[in-house]
Write a protein that holds these residues in place. Structure first.
Motif, PDB file in Angstrom:
ATOM      1  N   VAL A 172     -24.214 -33.820 -10.419  1.00  0.00           N
ATOM      2  CA  VAL A 172     -23.266 -32.736 -10.714  1.00  0.00           C
ATOM      3  C   VAL A 172     -22.688 -32.801 -12.118  1.00  0.00           C
ATOM      4  CG1 VAL A 172     -22.704 -32.545  -8.265  1.00  0.00           C
ATOM      5  CG2 VAL A 172     -21.259 -33.933  -9.740  1.00  0.00           C
ATOM      6  N   ARG A 173     -22.660 -33.963 -12.727  1.00  0.00           N
ATOM      7  CA  ARG A 173     -22.029 -34.092 -14.042  1.00  0.00           C
ATOM      8  C   ARG A 173     -22.740 -33.300 -15.133  1.00  0.00           C
ATOM      9  NH1 ARG A 173     -20.884 -40.465 -13.470  1.00  0.00           N
ATOM     10  NH2 ARG A 173     -18.615 -40.431 -13.215  1.00  0.00           N
ATOM     11  N   GLY A 174     -24.038 -33.131 -14.997  1.00  0.00           N
ATOM     12  CA  GLY A 174     -24.778 -32.468 -16.051  1.00  0.00           C
ATOM     13  C   GLY A 174     -24.477 -30.996 -16.213  1.00  0.00           C
ATOM     14  N   TYR A 175     -23.740 -30.424 -15.286  1.00  0.00           N
ATOM     15  CA  TYR A 175     -23.494 -28.985 -15.307  1.00  0.00           C
ATOM     16  C   TYR A 175     -22.046 -28.619 -15.610  1.00  0.00           C
ATOM     17  CZ  TYR A 175     -28.097 -28.981 -13.208  1.00  0.00           C
ATOM     18  OH  TYR A 175     -29.444 -29.187 -12.976  1.00  0.00           O
ATOM     19  N   SER A 176     -21.227 -29.609 -15.909  1.00  0.00           N
ATOM     20  CA  SER A 176     -19.809 -29.314 -16.106  1.00  0.00           C
ATOM     21  C   SER A 176     -19.152 -30.393 -16.966  1.00  0.00           C
ATOM     22  CB  SER A 176     -19.089 -29.259 -14.758  1.00  0.00           C
ATOM     23  OG  SER A 176     -17.683 -29.185 -14.925  1.00  0.00           O
ATOM     24  N   PRO A 177     -18.202 -29.990 -17.829  1.00  0.00           N
ATOM     25  CA  PRO A 177     -17.447 -30.974 -18.608  1.00  0.00           C
ATOM     26  C   PRO A 177     -16.208 -31.501 -17.884  1.00  0.00           C
ATOM     27  CG  PRO A 177     -16.823 -28.783 -19.303  1.00  0.00           C
ATOM     28  CD  PRO A 177     -17.876 -28.603 -18.225  1.00  0.00           C
ATOM     29  N   ALA A 217      -6.682 -16.008 -20.123  1.00  0.00           N
ATOM     30  CA  ALA A 217      -7.165 -17.259 -20.711  1.00  0.00           C
ATOM     31  C   ALA A 217      -8.686 -17.326 -20.613  1.00  0.00           C
ATOM     32  CB  ALA A 217      -6.530 -18.444 -20.002  1.00  0.00           C
ATOM     33  N   GLN A 218      -9.253 -18.381 -21.172  1.00  0.00           N
ATOM     34  CA  GLN A 218     -10.678 -18.659 -21.074  1.00  0.00           C
ATOM     35  C   GLN A 218     -10.892 -19.908 -20.232  1.00  0.00           C
ATOM     36  OE1 GLN A 218     -12.405 -18.903 -25.044  1.00  0.00           O
ATOM     37  NE2 GLN A 218     -13.340 -16.904 -24.732  1.00  0.00           N
ATOM     38  N   VAL A 219     -12.062 -19.975 -19.603  1.00  0.00           N
ATOM     39  CA  VAL A 219     -12.372 -21.098 -18.744  1.00  0.00           C
ATOM     40  C   VAL A 219     -13.859 -21.411 -18.872  1.00  0.00           C
ATOM     41  CG1 VAL A 219     -12.894 -19.676 -16.707  1.00  0.00           C
ATOM     42  CG2 VAL A 219     -12.005 -21.981 -16.393  1.00  0.00           C
ATOM     43  N   HIS A 220     -14.212 -22.674 -18.651  1.00  0.00           N
ATOM     44  CA  HIS A 220     -15.626 -23.043 -18.714  1.00  0.00           C
ATOM     45  C   HIS A 220     -16.332 -22.632 -17.432  1.00  0.00           C
ATOM     46  CE1 HIS A 220     -19.210 -25.590 -18.269  1.00  0.00           C
ATOM     47  NE2 HIS A 220     -19.265 -25.526 -19.591  1.00  0.00           N
ATOM     48  N   LYS A 245     -14.696  -9.702 -20.664  1.00  0.00           N
ATOM     49  CA  LYS A 245     -15.910 -10.117 -21.359  1.00  0.00           C
ATOM     50  C   LYS A 245     -15.755 -11.446 -22.104  1.00  0.00           C
ATOM     51  CE  LYS A 245     -14.887  -7.260 -25.429  1.00  0.00           C
ATOM     52  NZ  LYS A 245     -15.389  -6.167 -26.302  1.00  0.00           N
ATOM     53  N   ASP A 246     -14.502 -11.882 -22.358  1.00  0.00           N
ATOM     54  CA  ASP A 246     -14.272 -13.155 -23.044  1.00  0.00           C
ATOM     55  C   ASP A 246     -13.740 -14.224 -22.098  1.00  0.00           C
ATOM     56  OD1 ASP A 246     -15.039 -12.157 -25.565  1.00  0.00           O
ATOM     57  OD2 ASP A 246     -13.062 -11.266 -25.861  1.00  0.00           O
ATOM     58  N   LEU A 247     -13.907 -14.027 -20.802  1.00  0.00           N
ATOM     59  CA  LEU A 247     -13.349 -14.957 -19.820  1.00  0.00           C
ATOM     60  C   LEU A 247     -14.013 -16.324 -19.884  1.00  0.00           C
ATOM     61  CD1 LEU A 247     -11.595 -15.554 -17.311  1.00  0.00           C
ATOM     62  CD2 LEU A 247     -13.421 -14.543 -15.922  1.00  0.00           C
ATOM     63  N   PHE A 248     -15.343 -16.340 -19.972  1.00  0.00           N
ATOM     64  CA  PHE A 248     -16.068 -17.606 -19.975  1.00  0.00           C
ATOM     65  C   PHE A 248     -16.324 -18.065 -21.400  1.00  0.00           C
ATOM     66  CE2 PHE A 248     -18.194 -16.127 -15.790  1.00  0.00           C
ATOM     67  CZ  PHE A 248     -17.080 -16.513 -15.078  1.00  0.00           C
ATOM     68  N   GLU A 249     -16.008 -19.324 -21.659  1.00  0.00           N
ATOM     69  CA  GLU A 249     -16.177 -19.884 -23.004  1.00  0.00           C
ATOM     70  C   GLU A 249     -17.636 -19.805 -23.442  1.00  0.00           C
ATOM     71  OE1 GLU A 249     -14.727 -23.793 -22.444  1.00  0.00           O
ATOM     72  OE2 GLU A 249     -12.646 -23.191 -22.228  1.00  0.00           O
ATOM     73  N   GLY A 250     -17.871 -19.229 -24.643  1.00  0.00           N
ATOM     74  CA  GLY A 250     -19.204 -19.174 -25.215  1.00  0.00           C
ATOM     75  C   GLY A 250     -20.140 -18.192 -24.575  1.00  0.00           C
ATOM     76  N   SER A 251     -19.622 -17.229 -23.818  1.00  0.00           N
ATOM     77  CA  SER A 251     -20.495 -16.403 -22.974  1.00  0.00           C
ATOM     78  C   SER A 251     -20.944 -15.103 -23.625  1.00  0.00           C
ATOM     79  CB  SER A 251     -19.789 -16.082 -21.664  1.00  0.00           C
ATOM     80  OG  SER A 251     -18.639 -15.306 -21.889  1.00  0.00           O
ATOM     81  N   ARG A 252     -20.570 -14.847 -24.852  1.00  0.00           N
ATOM     82  CA  ARG A 252     -21.034 -13.599 -25.478  1.00  0.00           C
ATOM     83  C   ARG A 252     -22.524 -13.697 -25.717  1.00  0.00           C
ATOM     84  NH1 ARG A 252     -16.914 -10.633 -29.569  1.00  0.00           N
ATOM     85  NH2 ARG A 252     -15.100 -10.637 -28.219  1.00  0.00           N
ATOM     86  N   HIS A 253     -23.261 -12.802 -25.116  1.00  0.00           N
ATOM     87  CA  HIS A 253     -24.707 -12.876 -25.210  1.00  0.00           C
ATOM     88  C   HIS A 253     -25.316 -11.545 -24.815  1.00  0.00           C
ATOM     89  CE1 HIS A 253     -23.794 -13.486 -21.008  1.00  0.00           C
ATOM     90  NE2 HIS A 253     -25.067 -13.267 -20.695  1.00  0.00           N
ATOM     91  N   GLY A 254     -26.554 -11.362 -25.147  1.00  0.00           N
ATOM     92  CA  GLY A 254     -27.249 -10.158 -24.737  1.00  0.00           C
ATOM     93  C   GLY A 254     -27.750 -10.294 -23.314  1.00  0.00           C
ATOM     94  N   GLN A 255     -27.851  -9.161 -22.636  1.00  0.00           N
ATOM     95  CA  GLN A 255     -28.330  -9.174 -21.264  1.00  0.00           C
ATOM     96  C   GLN A 255     -29.375  -8.069 -21.115  1.00  0.00           C
ATOM     97  OE1 GLN A 255     -27.435 -11.209 -18.575  1.00  0.00           O
ATOM     98  NE2 GLN A 255     -29.235 -10.223 -17.665  1.00  0.00           N
TER      99      GLN A 255
END
Length: 371
Positions: A89-94, A343-346, A360-370
């Protein structure tokens, strides 16, 4: 900016926000070892967006388990099985991982809650003789525990040390000692359970002695740069029981020994307890510990709404909020709290596309094309 989502620290452990997943027993281990249930359970909580996940009460010995199905860290098999889960489980979360080390004392040898939770008699299948400060059962009609002698006290300390060393090898970021909810360390603290006439009973100083010895031993056994703290029941909810004044005194003694924080809860040592339930009903105890001791303080107890959690932290009543049942009911509670509080969350990138368009800015680093 949301105060709930501000970074904070427990000792040298830096945490992304002030949401803590409280330890919650699963009664689903085999001979103390976790299996697939724990893989699923801890996996979903690890990607919740909380800053810290405290693994459930983990027994330091087989006789220290609450039930035969309790998680343990007293054997190589336990350590190996827990490593398998953590590595997955550690590999998927900080998220930071801590473990709550515990000994159930006279509340051990019990059925799981969904089986009624009653004591399993030592002569019944799966049962064993329990240990305690004094030869007094938790409830009328139960088999009395064996009062710990000096050799027994030494063994319990050594069991905590051995489990702490296993926790260090497993890479846990911190250790929480379970000094609450009527289990062994709490039993030493409470005059409702401790009737000893030696240096471990009687006065407040004497009743605090063994829990402090265990803390000192664990603190020495665990890497100095990783925090150790304690969960304490601030009141027994019974007249002439353990109370907030004792909690403050114990917290001050722990602070002097290098304790990183205090996780404030209540109750558990007596079936006579009369708890006054209500939203945030335990927060005033955390507030007093924070004010009088000055250690990082975690509040818990019917904290269910993001606005409620935000207000507790913003008002300085506690440094962090700890959620248990609310997280079981809604394992994405921190995501939803971040949305409500701006706020933002991982979140894992595999789930980025789940965020509502208005956030659209809820998840950290999530701006991306879909596509």
């Amino acid at each position: 900016m949301s105060r709930l989502f501000e970074p904070w620290s427990l000792g040298e452990l830096k945490l992304a926000n002030r949401i803590v997943i409280a330890p919650m027993c699963q009664y689903s281990a085999h001979e103390g070892s976790p299996g697939d249930w724990h893989m699923m359970h801890l996996g979903q909580l690890a990607i919740s967006g909380a800053g810290l996940l405290i693994v459930e009460a983990t027994a330091v010995s087989a006789e220290g388990r609450i039930s035969p199905a309790d998680l343990g860290l007293y054997s190589q098999a336990n350590e190996d099985a827990l490593r398998r889960v953590l590595d997955a489980v550690r590999g998927y979360s900080p998220i930071a991982f801590a473990v709550q080390l515990s000994h159930a004392g006279r509340k051990a040898s019990s059925h799981a809650p969904w089986e009624g939770g009653a004591q399993i008699h030592p002569n019944e299948p799966g049962g064993w003789k329990t240990l305690a400060p004094s030869n007094v059962p938790h409830s009328d009609g139960e088999e009395p525990p064996l009062a710990l002698d000096r050799a027994g006290l030494r063994k319990v300390r050594e069991d905590f040390v051995a489990a702490a060393k296993r926790a260090a090898r497993l890479g846990f970021d911190g250790i929480e000692l379970h000094g609450a909810h009527g289990y062994l360390l709490h039993q030493f603290l409470s005059p409702l359970a401790n009737f000893r006439d030696d240096e471990y009973g009687g006065s407040l100083e004497n009743r605090m002695r063994f829990p402090l010895e265990v803390f000192d031993a664990v603190r020495e056994a665990f890497p100095a740069e990783r925090p150790v703290w304690m969960r304490i029941s601030a009141t027994d909810w019974v007249p002439d029981g353990w109370d907030i004044e004792g909690t403050v005194a114990l917290s001050q003694a722990l602070k002097a020994r290098g304790c990183a924080g205090i996780h404030v809860t209540t109750g558990g040592v007596s079936p006579q307890q009369a708890i006054k339930l209500g939203p945030g009903y335990q927060v005033p105890y955390a507030q007093r510990v924070k004010a009088e001791v000055g250690l990082p303080t975690l509040a818990v107890g019917l904290i269910t709404e993001p606005e409620q959690a935000e207000a507790i932290v913003a008002a300085g009543e506690a440094d962090a909020v700890s959620l248990a049942r609310a997280m079981l009911y809604d394992p994405r509670w921190p995501w939803h709290a971040a949305a409500k509080l701006g706020a933002q969350v991982h979140a894992p990138k595999q789930y980025w596309r789940s965020q509502p368009r208005q956030f659209k800015d809820l998840f950290e680093g999530s701006r991306h094309g879909q596509r």
